[in-house]
Design a protein around this motif. Structure first.
Motif, PDB file in Angstrom:
ATOM      1  N   ILE A 108       0.836  -1.203   0.000  1.00 26.80           N
ATOM      2  CA  ILE A 108       0.000   0.000   0.000  1.00 26.80           C
ATOM      3  C   ILE A 108       0.875   1.259   0.000  1.00 26.80           C
ATOM      4  O   ILE A 108       0.585   2.248  -0.680  1.00 26.80           O
ATOM      5  CB  ILE A 108      -0.950  -0.018   1.212  1.00 26.80           C
ATOM      6  N   PHE A 109       1.974   1.200   0.772  1.00 22.82           N
ATOM      7  CA  PHE A 109       2.916   2.331   0.786  1.00 22.82           C
ATOM      8  C   PHE A 109       3.456   2.608  -0.622  1.00 22.82           C
ATOM      9  O   PHE A 109       3.476   3.756  -1.088  1.00 22.82           O
ATOM     10  CB  PHE A 109       4.076   2.030   1.739  1.00 22.82           C
ATOM     11  N   VAL A 110       3.872   1.538  -1.324  1.00 23.04           N
ATOM     12  CA  VAL A 110       4.401   1.707  -2.683  1.00 23.04           C
ATOM     13  C   VAL A 110       3.312   2.259  -3.610  1.00 23.04           C
ATOM     14  O   VAL A 110       3.568   3.179  -4.406  1.00 23.04           O
ATOM     15  CB  VAL A 110       4.942   0.359  -3.222  1.00 23.04           C
ATOM     16  N   GLY A 111       2.091   1.721  -3.489  1.00 25.80           N
ATOM     17  CA  GLY A 111       0.996   2.186  -4.338  1.00 25.80           C
ATOM     18  C   GLY A 111       0.682   3.652  -4.118  1.00 25.80           C
ATOM     19  O   GLY A 111       0.524   4.422  -5.083  1.00 25.80           O
ATOM     20  N   ILE A 112       0.581   4.066  -2.844  1.00 26.13           N
ATOM     21  CA  ILE A 112       0.259   5.470  -2.532  1.00 26.13           C
ATOM     22  C   ILE A 112       1.384   6.406  -2.996  1.00 26.13           C
ATOM     23  O   ILE A 112       1.136   7.469  -3.578  1.00 26.13           O
ATOM     24  CB  ILE A 112       0.011   5.625  -1.009  1.00 26.13           C
ATOM     25  N   TYR A 113       2.631   5.977  -2.757  1.00 26.02           N
ATOM     26  CA  TYR A 113       3.760   6.841  -3.152  1.00 26.02           C
ATOM     27  C   TYR A 113       3.790   7.029  -4.665  1.00 26.02           C
ATOM     28  O   TYR A 113       4.001   8.134  -5.174  1.00 26.02           O
ATOM     29  CB  TYR A 113       5.082   6.235  -2.665  1.00 26.02           C
TER      30      TYR A 113
END
Length: 281
Positions: A108-113
Protein backbone atom coordinates in the motif's frame (compact mmCIF):
# COMPACT_ATOMS: atom_id res chain seq x y z
CA UNK A 1 -4.23 -21.43 5.67
CA UNK A 2 -2.34 -19.50 8.35
CA UNK A 3 -3.61 -20.92 11.64
CA UNK A 4 -1.92 -24.32 11.34
CA UNK A 5 1.80 -24.90 11.68
CA UNK A 6 4.36 -27.36 10.33
CA UNK A 7 3.24 -31.03 10.51
CA UNK A 8 -0.29 -30.06 11.64
CA UNK A 9 -0.94 -28.72 8.13
CA UNK A 10 -2.58 -30.89 5.51
CA UNK A 11 -2.47 -30.94 1.71
CA UNK A 12 -5.50 -28.65 1.32
CA UNK A 13 -4.03 -26.06 3.71
CA UNK A 14 -0.84 -25.87 1.64
CA UNK A 15 -2.74 -25.74 -1.66
CA UNK A 16 -4.85 -22.78 -0.44
CA UNK A 17 -1.90 -20.91 1.05
CA UNK A 18 0.39 -21.60 -1.91
CA UNK A 19 -2.23 -20.69 -4.53
CA UNK A 20 -3.28 -17.33 -3.10
CA UNK A 21 0.16 -16.11 -2.04
CA UNK A 22 1.70 -17.21 -5.36
CA UNK A 23 -1.02 -15.25 -7.17
CA UNK A 24 -0.15 -12.07 -5.24
CA UNK A 25 3.60 -12.67 -5.72
CA UNK A 26 3.09 -12.98 -9.48
CA UNK A 27 1.17 -9.71 -9.47
CA UNK A 28 3.88 -7.90 -7.50
CA UNK A 29 6.71 -9.17 -9.66
CA UNK A 30 5.08 -8.19 -12.95
CA UNK A 31 4.14 -4.75 -11.58
CA UNK A 32 7.73 -4.14 -10.48
CA UNK A 33 8.98 -5.12 -13.92
CA UNK A 34 6.47 -2.78 -15.62
CA UNK A 35 7.05 0.20 -13.30
CA UNK A 36 10.69 -0.15 -12.22
CA UNK A 37 12.18 -2.58 -14.77
CA UNK A 38 13.37 -4.70 -11.82
CA UNK A 39 12.46 -8.12 -10.44
CA UNK A 40 11.35 -8.05 -6.81
CA UNK A 41 10.11 -11.55 -6.00
CA UNK A 42 13.56 -13.17 -6.07
CA UNK A 43 17.17 -12.14 -5.59
CA UNK A 44 19.13 -14.45 -7.91
CA UNK A 45 19.50 -11.70 -10.52
CA UNK A 46 20.53 -9.20 -7.85
CA UNK A 47 23.36 -11.50 -6.73
CA UNK A 48 24.58 -11.55 -10.34
CA UNK A 49 24.35 -7.73 -10.53
CA UNK A 50 26.23 -7.43 -7.22
CA UNK A 51 29.06 -9.60 -8.52
CA UNK A 52 29.16 -7.71 -11.82
CA UNK A 53 29.26 -4.27 -10.20
CA UNK A 54 31.99 -5.35 -7.75
CA UNK A 55 34.03 -6.66 -10.68
CA UNK A 56 33.62 -3.30 -12.46
CA UNK A 57 34.43 -1.32 -9.31
CA UNK A 58 31.02 0.42 -9.31
CA UNK A 59 30.68 0.57 -5.55
CA UNK A 60 27.47 2.64 -5.39
CA UNK A 61 25.58 0.21 -7.66
CA UNK A 62 27.08 -2.73 -5.78
CA UNK A 63 25.94 -1.28 -2.43
CA UNK A 64 22.38 -0.84 -3.74
CA UNK A 65 22.28 -4.48 -4.91
CA UNK A 66 23.61 -5.56 -1.52
CA UNK A 67 20.95 -3.50 0.31
CA UNK A 68 18.18 -5.04 -1.83
CA UNK A 69 19.45 -8.56 -1.09
CA UNK A 70 19.66 -7.66 2.62
CA UNK A 71 16.07 -6.37 2.62
CA UNK A 72 14.82 -9.66 1.14
CA UNK A 73 16.88 -11.48 3.79
CA UNK A 74 15.42 -9.35 6.62
CA UNK A 75 11.92 -9.99 5.31
CA UNK A 76 12.49 -13.72 5.74
CA UNK A 77 14.17 -13.13 9.10
CA UNK A 78 11.30 -10.97 10.38
CA UNK A 79 8.62 -13.48 9.36
CA UNK A 80 10.23 -16.44 11.05
CA UNK A 81 11.10 -14.40 14.16
CA UNK A 82 7.46 -13.30 14.54
CA UNK A 83 6.31 -16.91 14.14
CA UNK A 84 8.71 -18.59 16.55
CA UNK A 85 8.55 -15.87 19.23
CA UNK A 86 4.94 -14.78 18.81
CA UNK A 87 2.98 -17.97 19.32
CA UNK A 88 3.03 -17.90 23.10
CA UNK A 89 2.31 -14.18 23.49
CA UNK A 90 0.12 -13.28 20.54
CA UNK A 91 -1.63 -16.48 19.59
CA UNK A 92 -0.72 -18.61 16.61
CA UNK A 93 -3.11 -17.05 14.10
CA UNK A 94 -2.10 -13.47 14.91
CA UNK A 95 1.62 -14.38 14.85
CA UNK A 96 1.18 -15.92 11.40
CA UNK A 97 -0.96 -13.02 10.17
CA UNK A 98 1.49 -10.27 11.19
CA UNK A 99 3.96 -10.88 8.31
CA UNK A 100 1.05 -10.70 5.85
CA UNK A 101 -0.11 -7.43 7.45
CA UNK A 102 3.39 -5.98 7.11
CA UNK A 103 3.50 -7.12 3.48
CA UNK A 104 0.16 -5.42 2.81
CA UNK A 105 1.47 -2.23 4.45
CA UNK A 106 4.55 -2.27 2.18
CA UNK A 107 2.47 -2.73 -0.98
CA UNK A 108 0.00 0.00 0.00
CA UNK A 109 2.92 2.33 0.79
CA UNK A 110 4.40 1.71 -2.68
CA UNK A 111 1.00 2.19 -4.34
CA UNK A 112 0.26 5.47 -2.53
CA UNK A 113 3.76 6.84 -3.15
CA UNK A 114 3.57 6.00 -6.85
CA UNK A 115 0.14 7.55 -7.16
CA UNK A 116 0.78 10.86 -5.38
CA UNK A 117 4.50 11.55 -4.95
CA UNK A 118 6.59 9.66 -7.51
CA UNK A 119 8.67 11.88 -9.84
CA UNK A 120 10.73 8.97 -11.23
CA UNK A 121 14.09 9.80 -9.64
CA UNK A 122 16.68 7.03 -9.24
CA UNK A 123 16.67 7.28 -5.44
CA UNK A 124 12.89 6.91 -5.27
CA UNK A 125 13.03 3.86 -7.50
CA UNK A 126 15.74 2.26 -5.37
CA UNK A 127 13.73 2.79 -2.15
CA UNK A 128 10.46 1.49 -3.62
CA UNK A 129 12.13 -1.59 -5.11
CA UNK A 130 13.70 -2.20 -1.70
CA UNK A 131 10.27 -2.01 -0.03
CA UNK A 132 8.86 -4.56 -2.47
CA UNK A 133 11.81 -6.92 -1.95
CA UNK A 134 11.24 -6.69 1.82
CA UNK A 135 7.55 -7.50 1.25
CA UNK A 136 8.40 -10.54 -0.87
CA UNK A 137 10.91 -11.68 1.74
CA UNK A 138 8.17 -11.47 4.37
CA UNK A 139 5.86 -13.63 2.26
CA UNK A 140 8.46 -16.21 1.34
CA UNK A 141 9.63 -16.52 4.95
CA UNK A 142 6.06 -16.93 6.20
CA UNK A 143 4.98 -19.62 3.74
CA UNK A 144 8.22 -21.57 4.07
CA UNK A 145 8.20 -21.42 7.89
CA UNK A 146 4.64 -22.47 8.61
CA UNK A 147 4.59 -25.18 5.90
CA UNK A 148 7.83 -26.82 7.02
CA UNK A 149 9.53 -25.56 3.81
CA UNK A 150 6.89 -27.20 1.55
CA UNK A 151 5.50 -23.90 0.18
CA UNK A 152 7.66 -21.19 -1.40
CA UNK A 153 5.74 -18.80 -3.58
CA UNK A 154 7.83 -15.81 -4.62
CA UNK A 155 10.18 -17.47 -7.10
CA UNK A 156 9.94 -20.45 -9.43
CA UNK A 157 13.55 -21.58 -9.89
CA UNK A 158 13.50 -24.17 -7.12
CA UNK A 159 9.93 -25.10 -7.99
CA UNK A 160 10.82 -25.82 -11.64
CA UNK A 161 13.81 -27.86 -10.49
CA UNK A 162 11.65 -29.92 -8.13
CA UNK A 163 9.03 -30.47 -10.82
CA UNK A 164 11.66 -31.68 -13.28
CA UNK A 165 12.97 -34.15 -10.69
CA UNK A 166 9.48 -35.35 -9.73
CA UNK A 167 8.37 -35.91 -13.31
CA UNK A 168 11.51 -37.89 -14.04
CA UNK A 169 10.68 -40.03 -10.98
CA UNK A 170 7.14 -40.59 -12.30
CA UNK A 171 8.60 -42.50 -15.23
CA UNK A 172 8.77 -45.39 -12.72
CA UNK A 173 5.47 -46.92 -11.58
CA UNK A 174 6.44 -47.18 -7.90
CA UNK A 175 6.84 -43.40 -7.67
CA UNK A 176 3.60 -42.70 -9.57
CA UNK A 177 1.78 -44.69 -6.87
CA UNK A 178 3.43 -42.74 -4.05
CA UNK A 179 0.71 -40.42 -2.71
CA UNK A 180 3.14 -38.00 -1.03
CA UNK A 181 5.10 -37.47 -4.26
CA UNK A 182 1.93 -37.03 -6.32
CA UNK A 183 0.59 -34.42 -3.87
CA UNK A 184 3.94 -32.64 -3.90
CA UNK A 185 3.78 -32.39 -7.69
CA UNK A 186 0.16 -31.16 -7.53
CA UNK A 187 1.11 -28.47 -5.01
CA UNK A 188 4.00 -27.23 -7.15
CA UNK A 189 1.84 -27.14 -10.28
CA UNK A 190 -0.84 -25.13 -8.46
CA UNK A 191 1.77 -22.64 -7.23
CA UNK A 192 3.26 -22.32 -10.72
CA UNK A 193 -0.14 -21.79 -12.36
CA UNK A 194 -1.28 -19.26 -9.74
CA UNK A 195 1.98 -17.32 -10.00
CA UNK A 196 1.56 -17.14 -13.77
CA UNK A 197 -2.13 -16.21 -13.44
CA UNK A 198 -1.27 -13.41 -11.00
CA UNK A 199 1.35 -12.06 -13.38
CA UNK A 200 -0.99 -12.14 -16.37
CA UNK A 201 -3.84 -10.49 -14.43
CA UNK A 202 -1.47 -7.84 -13.14
CA UNK A 203 -0.14 -7.10 -16.61
CA UNK A 204 -3.65 -6.78 -18.06
CA UNK A 205 -5.17 -4.83 -15.17
CA UNK A 206 -2.26 -2.41 -14.83
CA UNK A 207 -2.98 -0.79 -18.18
CA UNK A 208 -6.56 -0.12 -17.05
CA UNK A 209 -6.23 0.97 -13.44
CA UNK A 210 -2.54 1.92 -13.27
CA UNK A 211 -1.07 2.04 -9.75
CA UNK A 212 -4.34 0.83 -8.21
CA UNK A 213 -3.07 -2.66 -9.14
CA UNK A 214 -0.99 -2.56 -5.93
CA UNK A 215 -4.22 -2.30 -3.94
CA UNK A 216 -5.65 -5.30 -5.79
CA UNK A 217 -2.60 -7.39 -4.78
CA UNK A 218 -3.13 -6.21 -1.19
CA UNK A 219 -6.78 -7.30 -1.34
CA UNK A 220 -5.70 -10.82 -2.34
CA UNK A 221 -3.53 -10.96 0.78
CA UNK A 222 -6.43 -9.63 2.89
CA UNK A 223 -8.45 -12.63 1.73
CA UNK A 224 -5.75 -14.92 3.19
CA UNK A 225 -6.06 -13.26 6.61
CA UNK A 226 -9.85 -12.87 6.65
CA UNK A 227 -10.54 -16.42 5.42
CA UNK A 228 -8.49 -17.85 8.28
CA UNK A 229 -10.10 -15.47 10.78
CA UNK A 230 -13.53 -16.62 9.59
CA UNK A 231 -12.56 -20.31 9.77
CA UNK A 232 -11.10 -19.82 13.24
CA UNK A 233 -14.29 -18.24 14.56
CA UNK A 234 -16.48 -20.91 12.95
CA UNK A 235 -14.31 -23.64 14.48
CA UNK A 236 -14.57 -22.03 17.90
CA UNK A 237 -18.36 -21.78 17.60
CA UNK A 238 -18.63 -25.44 16.57
CA UNK A 239 -16.52 -26.70 19.44
CA UNK A 240 -18.27 -24.42 21.90
CA UNK A 241 -21.59 -25.94 20.82
CA UNK A 242 -20.10 -29.46 21.03
CA UNK A 243 -18.76 -28.72 24.50
CA UNK A 244 -22.13 -27.54 25.78
CA UNK A 245 -23.89 -30.49 24.18
CA UNK A 246 -21.48 -33.02 25.68
CA UNK A 247 -21.74 -31.47 29.13
CA UNK A 248 -25.54 -31.50 29.00
CA UNK A 249 -25.83 -35.05 27.69
CA UNK A 250 -22.95 -36.69 29.62
CA UNK A 251 -24.22 -39.27 32.13
CA UNK A 252 -23.94 -38.29 35.78
CA UNK A 253 -22.92 -41.04 38.23
CA UNK A 254 -25.44 -42.09 40.89
CA UNK A 255 -25.24 -40.10 44.09
CA UNK A 256 -25.03 -43.20 46.26
CA UNK A 257 -21.87 -44.47 44.51
CA UNK A 258 -20.09 -41.18 43.83
CA UNK A 259 -18.66 -38.80 46.41
CA UNK A 260 -20.00 -35.21 46.23
CA UNK A 261 -16.90 -33.69 44.54
CA UNK A 262 -16.52 -36.43 41.90
CA UNK A 263 -19.58 -35.20 39.97
CA UNK A 264 -18.08 -31.73 39.57
CA UNK A 265 -14.69 -33.16 38.62
CA UNK A 266 -16.32 -35.31 35.97
CA UNK A 267 -17.97 -32.25 34.35
CA UNK A 268 -14.79 -30.15 34.50
CA UNK A 269 -12.77 -32.98 32.99
CA UNK A 270 -15.14 -33.19 30.01
CA UNK A 271 -14.84 -29.42 29.45
CA UNK A 272 -11.06 -29.55 29.67
CA UNK A 273 -10.79 -32.43 27.17
CA UNK A 274 -13.08 -30.67 24.65
CA UNK A 275 -11.17 -27.39 25.03
CA UNK A 276 -7.83 -29.11 24.42
CA UNK A 277 -9.16 -30.79 21.28
CA UNK A 278 -10.43 -27.46 19.97
CA UNK A 279 -7.06 -25.76 20.54
CA UNK A 280 -5.15 -28.55 18.80
CA UNK A 281 -7.49 -28.37 15.84
Amino acid sequence: MLRKYSNYRNFVDNIQLGGLTAFSAGMVNVMSVIVFFAFTSNVTGHYAILAQEIAKGNWYEASIALIWISLFFFGNFTSNMLIIHGTSRLGQHLAHALPVMLEIACLIFVGIYLQYFYIETLQETEILVGAMLFAMGLQNGLTASISNFSVKTTHLTGLTTDLGILFSMFTKKEYRENKALVQKAQLLIVIMCCYMAGGIVSGVVYYSIDYYTFYVASLVLCVVILYDYYKLNVTKMIFKAMRLSEVETSPVPEKSNVPPNTRELHTLNKIHQTSQYAQET
